[in-house]
Scaffold this motif. Structure first.
Motif, PDB file in Angstrom:
ATOM      1  N   GLU A 199       7.873  -2.559  -0.303  1.00  0.00           N
ATOM      2  CA  GLU A 199       8.674  -1.837  -1.018  1.00  0.00           C
ATOM      3  C   GLU A 199       7.974  -1.199  -2.312  1.00  0.00           C
ATOM      4  OE1 GLU A 199      12.681  -1.803  -3.433  1.00  0.00           O
ATOM      5  OE2 GLU A 199      12.821  -3.087  -1.611  1.00  0.00           O
ATOM      6  N   LEU A 200       7.187  -2.145  -2.909  1.00  0.00           N
ATOM      7  CA  LEU A 200       6.427  -1.732  -4.221  1.00  0.00           C
ATOM      8  C   LEU A 200       5.352  -0.688  -3.694  1.00  0.00           C
ATOM      9  CD1 LEU A 200       6.079  -2.116  -7.186  1.00  0.00           C
ATOM     10  CD2 LEU A 200       4.193  -3.915  -6.818  1.00  0.00           C
ATOM     11  N   ALA A 201       4.700  -0.908  -2.510  1.00  0.00           N
ATOM     12  CA  ALA A 201       3.531  -0.037  -1.914  1.00  0.00           C
ATOM     13  C   ALA A 201       4.206   1.421  -1.820  1.00  0.00           C
ATOM     14  CB  ALA A 201       2.786  -0.664  -0.868  1.00  0.00           C
ATOM     15  N   GLU A 202       5.464   1.231  -1.056  1.00  0.00           N
ATOM     16  CA  GLU A 202       6.013   2.571  -0.710  1.00  0.00           C
ATOM     17  C   GLU A 202       6.458   3.456  -2.037  1.00  0.00           C
ATOM     18  OE1 GLU A 202       8.920   1.054   1.892  1.00  0.00           O
ATOM     19  OE2 GLU A 202       7.428   0.739   3.728  1.00  0.00           O
ATOM     20  N   THR A 203       6.879   2.580  -3.038  1.00  0.00           N
ATOM     21  CA  THR A 203       7.434   3.293  -4.121  1.00  0.00           C
ATOM     22  C   THR A 203       6.216   3.936  -4.947  1.00  0.00           C
ATOM     23  OG1 THR A 203       9.257   1.619  -4.472  1.00  0.00           O
ATOM     24  CG2 THR A 203       8.445   2.710  -6.454  1.00  0.00           C
ATOM     25  N   PHE A 204       5.173   3.229  -4.882  1.00  0.00           N
ATOM     26  CA  PHE A 204       4.077   3.844  -5.535  1.00  0.00           C
ATOM     27  C   PHE A 204       3.213   5.119  -4.694  1.00  0.00           C
ATOM     28  CE2 PHE A 204       4.786   0.708  -8.750  1.00  0.00           C
ATOM     29  CZ  PHE A 204       4.233   1.358  -9.885  1.00  0.00           C
ATOM     30  N   ALA A 205       3.647   5.136  -3.376  1.00  0.00           N
ATOM     31  CA  ALA A 205       3.046   6.133  -2.545  1.00  0.00           C
ATOM     32  C   ALA A 205       3.954   7.199  -2.459  1.00  0.00           C
ATOM     33  CB  ALA A 205       2.640   5.481  -1.144  1.00  0.00           C
ATOM     34  N   ARG A 206       5.300   7.160  -2.746  1.00  0.00           N
ATOM     35  CA  ARG A 206       6.275   8.317  -2.908  1.00  0.00           C
ATOM     36  C   ARG A 206       6.169   9.235  -3.632  1.00  0.00           C
ATOM     37  NH1 ARG A 206      10.766   5.090  -3.060  1.00  0.00           N
ATOM     38  NH2 ARG A 206      10.128   4.132  -1.135  1.00  0.00           N
ATOM     39  N   SER A 207       6.079  10.377  -3.512  1.00  0.00           N
ATOM     40  CA  SER A 207       5.918  11.456  -4.260  1.00  0.00           C
ATOM     41  C   SER A 207       7.391  11.822  -5.113  1.00  0.00           C
ATOM     42  CB  SER A 207       5.650  13.085  -3.653  1.00  0.00           C
ATOM     43  OG  SER A 207       5.167  14.011  -4.560  1.00  0.00           O
TER      44      SER A 207
END
Length: 195
Positions: A115-123
């Motif tokens: 979830e953290l990886a997805e948050t920091f990847a999401r524009s």
């Protein structure tokens, strides 16, 4: 390659594959296998690298505000001096701060941190808002909680590379004592190691 600013799934290249050249006879007169080659393109590069499993890291820095992005391009460059590198797109929302930052944070993510990886990847995501847990670390760099390892690094070079910059930085502080297994990026998805 940088995952940020957003996760994307790359489909097959739109060009039809070219015919493979006829096999050439080898010195021992047996046929040599040849692969079907396609003309190089950004989509072809992305498609090829989807097959390459990479570790997942989050890079952070602090300017007027904290910034960060998910990266799969983290590399160890040298042990003496201790140097790392990563790529960042110049169109990334983090680039204006990273282009001037003296120090950056590097965080190796565990498989419990998808979830953290997805948050920091999401524009457009509020990357440092709840539920992200972080604190101010050495040199004022944002340090994420619960990672497998973190490094604080002094930027020594920013090398132009197409629409990206390769950032080379020297490690000045680190904590490699996190517990867990690494998060991987493969086939456009975050994955855990399998036994």
């Amino acid at each position: 390659m940088t995952v940020s600013p957003e996760l994307r799934t790359i489909g097959a290249p739109r060009q039809a594959p070219q015919a493979a050249p006829a096999p050439q006879a080898s010195p021992d007169n047996s046929a040599t296998a040849t692969a079907t080659a396609r003309e190089a393109s950004p989509d072809l590069l992305r498609s090829a690298f989807r097959r390459h499993a990479a570790g997942v890291a989050v890079i952070t820095a602090h300017g007027e505000r904290p910034v960060g992005f998910t990266a799969t391009s983290l590399n160890s460059v040298s042990a003496d001096p201790p140097l790392i590198s990563f790529g960042v797109g110049t169109s990334s929302s983090s680039w204006p701060v990273l282009s001037e930052a003296e120090h950056i944070g590097v965080h190796v993510l565990g498989d419990h941190q998808r979830e953290l990886a997805e948050t920091f990847a999401r524009s457009g995501a509020d990357r440092f808002g709840a539920p992200t847990r972080w604190s101010v670390g050495p040199e004022g760099v944002p340090i994420l909680d619960g990672v497998l390892a973190w490094l604080v690094c002094r930027v020594v070079a920013r090398v132009p590379a197409g629409d990206h910059r390769i950032v080379i930085a020297e490690v000045v502080a680190a904590d490699p004592t996190g517990v867990g297994r690494p998060l991987l990026y493969h086939q456009g998805r975050f994955n855990a190691l399998r036994d």
